[in-house]
Design an enzyme around this catalytic site. Structure first.
Site, PDB file in Angstrom:
ATOM      1  N   ASN A   1      23.871  -4.316  -8.236  1.00  0.00           N
ATOM      2  CA  ASN A   1      25.343  -4.300  -8.264  1.00  0.00           C
ATOM      3  C   ASN A   1      25.908  -2.980  -7.727  1.00  0.00           C
ATOM      4  OD1 ASN A   1      25.597  -6.880  -9.284  1.00  0.00           O
ATOM      5  ND2 ASN A   1      25.624  -6.208 -11.423  1.00  0.00           N
TER       6      ASN A   1
ATOM      7  N   HIS B   1      20.304 -10.314 -17.268  1.00  0.00           N
ATOM      8  CA  HIS B   1      21.038  -9.049 -17.192  1.00  0.00           C
ATOM      9  C   HIS B   1      22.498  -9.142 -17.671  1.00  0.00           C
ATOM     10  CE1 HIS B   1      17.751  -7.622 -14.616  1.00  0.00           C
ATOM     11  NE2 HIS B   1      17.900  -8.720 -13.899  1.00  0.00           N
ATOM     12  N   ASP B   2      23.262 -10.031 -17.013  1.00  0.00           N
ATOM     13  CA  ASP B   2      24.714 -10.027 -17.228  1.00  0.00           C
ATOM     14  C   ASP B   2      25.112 -10.479 -18.634  1.00  0.00           C
ATOM     15  OD1 ASP B   2      24.880  -9.199 -14.627  1.00  0.00           O
ATOM     16  OD2 ASP B   2      25.389 -11.166 -13.820  1.00  0.00           O
TER      17      ASP B   2
ATOM     18  N   THR C   1      30.234  -7.900 -13.938  1.00  0.00           N
ATOM     19  CA  THR C   1      28.809  -8.203 -13.812  1.00  0.00           C
ATOM     20  C   THR C   1      28.393  -8.432 -12.359  1.00  0.00           C
ATOM     21  OG1 THR C   1      29.204 -10.564 -14.216  1.00  0.00           O
ATOM     22  CG2 THR C   1      28.701  -9.201 -16.147  1.00  0.00           C
TER      23      THR C   1
ATOM     24  N   ASN D   1      16.202  -2.132  -8.709  1.00  0.00           N
ATOM     25  CA  ASN D   1      15.560  -3.408  -8.379  1.00  0.00           C
ATOM     26  C   ASN D   1      15.847  -3.821  -6.935  1.00  0.00           C
ATOM     27  OD1 ASN D   1      18.247  -4.076  -8.818  1.00  0.00           O
ATOM     28  ND2 ASN D   1      17.839  -5.729 -10.264  1.00  0.00           N
TER      29      ASN D   1
ATOM     30  N   ASP E   1      29.954 -12.470 -10.168  1.00  0.00           N
ATOM     31  CA  ASP E   1      29.489 -13.041  -8.886  1.00  0.00           C
ATOM     32  C   ASP E   1      28.431 -14.118  -9.144  1.00  0.00           C
ATOM     33  OD1 ASP E   1      27.561 -11.184  -9.791  1.00  0.00           O
ATOM     34  OD2 ASP E   1      26.881 -10.715  -7.757  1.00  0.00           O
TER      35      ASP E   1
ATOM     36  N   ASN F   1      25.865 -11.687  -5.317  1.00  0.00           N
ATOM     37  CA  ASN F   1      24.589 -12.419  -5.241  1.00  0.00           C
ATOM     38  C   ASN F   1      24.572 -13.366  -4.055  1.00  0.00           C
ATOM     39  OD1 ASN F   1      23.370 -11.320  -7.574  1.00  0.00           O
ATOM     40  ND2 ASN F   1      24.664 -12.626  -8.847  1.00  0.00           N
TER      41      ASN F   1
ATOM     42  N   ASP G   1      22.571 -15.284 -13.847  1.00  0.00           N
ATOM     43  CA  ASP G   1      22.838 -14.625 -15.134  1.00  0.00           C
ATOM     44  C   ASP G   1      24.330 -14.441 -15.363  1.00  0.00           C
ATOM     45  OD1 ASP G   1      22.519 -12.868 -12.968  1.00  0.00           O
ATOM     46  OD2 ASP G   1      22.179 -11.163 -14.276  1.00  0.00           O
TER      47      ASP G   1
HETATM   48  C1  BDR Z   1      22.352  -7.754 -11.315  1.00  0.00           C
HETATM   49  O1  BDR Z   1      22.324  -8.120  -9.953  1.00  0.00           O
HETATM   50  C2  BDR Z   1      22.562  -9.496  -9.814  1.00  0.00           C
HETATM   51  O2  BDR Z   1      21.606 -10.072  -8.992  1.00  0.00           O
HETATM   52  C3  BDR Z   1      22.562 -10.088 -11.203  1.00  0.00           C
HETATM   53  O3  BDR Z   1      23.535 -11.122 -11.291  1.00  0.00           O
HETATM   54  C4  BDR Z   1      22.932  -8.924 -12.075  1.00  0.00           C
HETATM   55  O4  BDR Z   1      24.339  -8.761 -12.140  1.00  0.00           O
HETATM   56  C5  BDR Z   1      20.961  -7.331 -11.736  1.00  0.00           C
HETATM   57  O5  BDR Z   1      20.542  -6.248 -10.981  1.00  0.00           O
HETATM   58 CA    CA Z   2      25.864 -10.556 -11.462  1.00  0.00          CA
END
Ligand code: BDR
Ligand code: CA
Length: 309
Positions: free
Chosen positions: A166, A237-238, A124, A158, A10, A39, A14
Site C-alpha cells: 500500500n 491484513h486489512d 486499507t 512484501n 481497494d 490491488n 482482504d
Molecule cells: C496490503 O496490500 C494489498 O494487497 C492488501 O489488500 C493489503 O491492503 C498488504 O500488503
Molecule cells: Ca487492501
C-alpha cells in the site's frame, strides 16, 4: 454507541473481508466506503465494492469512487495476488445500484466535516485519496475520531524487500498522510502477518454455510504460496485495521516516528520506523492476541452468516 467507520479501500481479497467485518459488527456503523486503485484498477475495486454492498445488503451505505492513479509515477497493481477481478475465487452478481455522485475525496471531506470527532477513518489501500483530501482540507486531520491504515512495516516489505504494497503503490501520498496533524495508527505487515487464516481457522469458517462457500473461503484461501515452505495460511491484513478500531484491546502498540522513503532506488515505499523518537507521529501495533482476534472475527462473520440465505 456503535463506532462510525468510513472505509477507504481497494477490494481486494482482504479488503472485502474487512468490509464484511465492518458491515457485520453491531458495534460498528459503516457510514461510507470510498475506493482507490490498488490491488486492481479503480474500475474493478469500485465494482467489487458495489457488488459486495448488494451481496451483503448494506445498500443504504454510500460508495464513492476516488483516485485511479498514484500522485506521482506509475500505477502498481497486485492482480497476481488477488486475481484478475480482485476478488479471487468469489464471483458475485453484477451490481445494479449507483455510486454516490461525489468524488471520494469530496465524500471524505464532507463526511468528516458533517460529524466532527465522530468518524473513524480507516484506509486499507494506497493512500492517494487520503492525501488528496488532506491537501484540499488539512483540517480533516483534526475532524477524524481516529485514523488507521493497513500499510507499512518496521522489518521487511512484501511488494519489495523494503516496502509494503500500500505504501509502495503511492509513497508520495503516504508521506503526506504521515506528515498530517493526526496520529496514524499504522497496522503494518509485522502485525498483520500474525493474522493468518490457518487450517484450523479455515475449518471453523467453513461451518458458516452459504456465506462461507460463496464469499469467505473463496477470498481467504485464494492465495496459496506453494513456494513458501513456512506457509501457514493467507494473512487477512486489512481485517486487522478494522478490528483495531473495534477491539483495540486485542493489540499491543508502541509509539513511533514514521517517515516514508520516496526516492530510494531499492527502498522506495519503505516506512522508516523510529521507536525511540521523541516526536512520534504514529502508533504501531506490534503484537496481536491471535486467538482473541479470530474469536472476534468468527463471531461477527457468524452473525452475518446467520442472516444470509
Ligand atoms: C496490503 O496490500 C494489498 O494487497 C492488501 O489488500 C493489503 O491492503 C498488504 O500488503
Ligand atoms: Ca487492501
Amino acid at each position: 454507541m456503535a463506532k462510525k467507520i468510513l472505509l477507504d479501500c481497494d477490494p481486494g481479497l482482504d479488503d472485502a473481508l474487512a468490509l464484511l467485518l465492518a458491515h457485520g459488527d453491531p458495534d460498528i456503523e459503516l457510514v461510507g466506503v470510498t475506493t482507490v486503485g490498488g490491488n486492481v484498477g479503480l474500475q474493478r475495486t469500485t465494482s467489487n465494492a458495489l457488488a459486495l454492498r448488494e451481496y451483503l445488503h448494506f445498500e443504504s451505505v454510500p460508495i464513492a469512487a476516488g483516485a485511479g492513479e498514484p500522485l506521482v509515477g506509475d500505477t502498481r497493481e497486485a492482480a497476481h495476488v488477488h486475481g484478475e477481478s480482485g476478488l479471487g475465487n468469489a464471483h458475485l452478481p453484477e451490481p445494479t445500484l449507483p455510486l454516490d455522485g461525489r468524488h471520494a475525496v469530496d465524500f471524505i471531506i464532507d463526511s468528516l466535516r458533517a460529524s466532527p470527532g465522530a468518524i473513524h477513518l480507516v484506509a486499507t489501500g494506497p493512500l492517494t485519496n487520503i492525501a488528496l483530501a488532506l491537501r484540499q482540507e488539512p483540517a480533516i486531520a483534526r475532524l477524524a475520531a481516529s485514523f488507521t491504515i493497513m500499510g507499512g512495516s518496521f522489518t521487511r516489505g512484501n511488494a519489495t524487500p523494503a516496502a509494503e504494497f500500500n505504501i509502495y503503490a503511492d509513497p508520495e501520498a503516504a508521506s503526506v498522510v504521515f506528515a498530517a496533524d493526526w496520529e496514524v495508527v499504522m497496522v503494518g505487515l509485522d502485525l498483520t502477518l500474525q493474522a493468518r487464516a490457518t487450517g484450523p481457522v479455515v475449518q471453523r469458517l467453513a461451518t458458516l454455510g452459504v456465506l462461507a462457500n460463496e464469499l469467505i473461503l473463496p477470498l481467504a484461501t485464494y492465495w496459496v504460496d506453494a513456494n513458501d515452505k513456512n506457509w501457514d495460511g493467507q494473512a487477512v491484513h486489512d481485517v486487522c485495521a478494522v478490528a483495531h478500531v473495534a477491539r483495540p484491546d486485542l493489540f499491543a502498540s508502541r509509539p513511533a516516528r514514521v517517515e516514508v522513503e520516496k526516492r530510494g532506488a531499492l527502498t522506495s515505499g519503505m516506512t522508516v520506523v523510529d521507536f525511540d523518537s521523541a516526536y512520534p507521529n504514529a502508533s504501531v501495533p506490534v503484537a496481536l492476541d491471535v486467538a482473541g482476534f479470530w474469536a472476534y472475527v468468527e463471531h461477527v462473520y457468524g452473525l452475518v452468516a446467520a442472516h444470509h440465505a
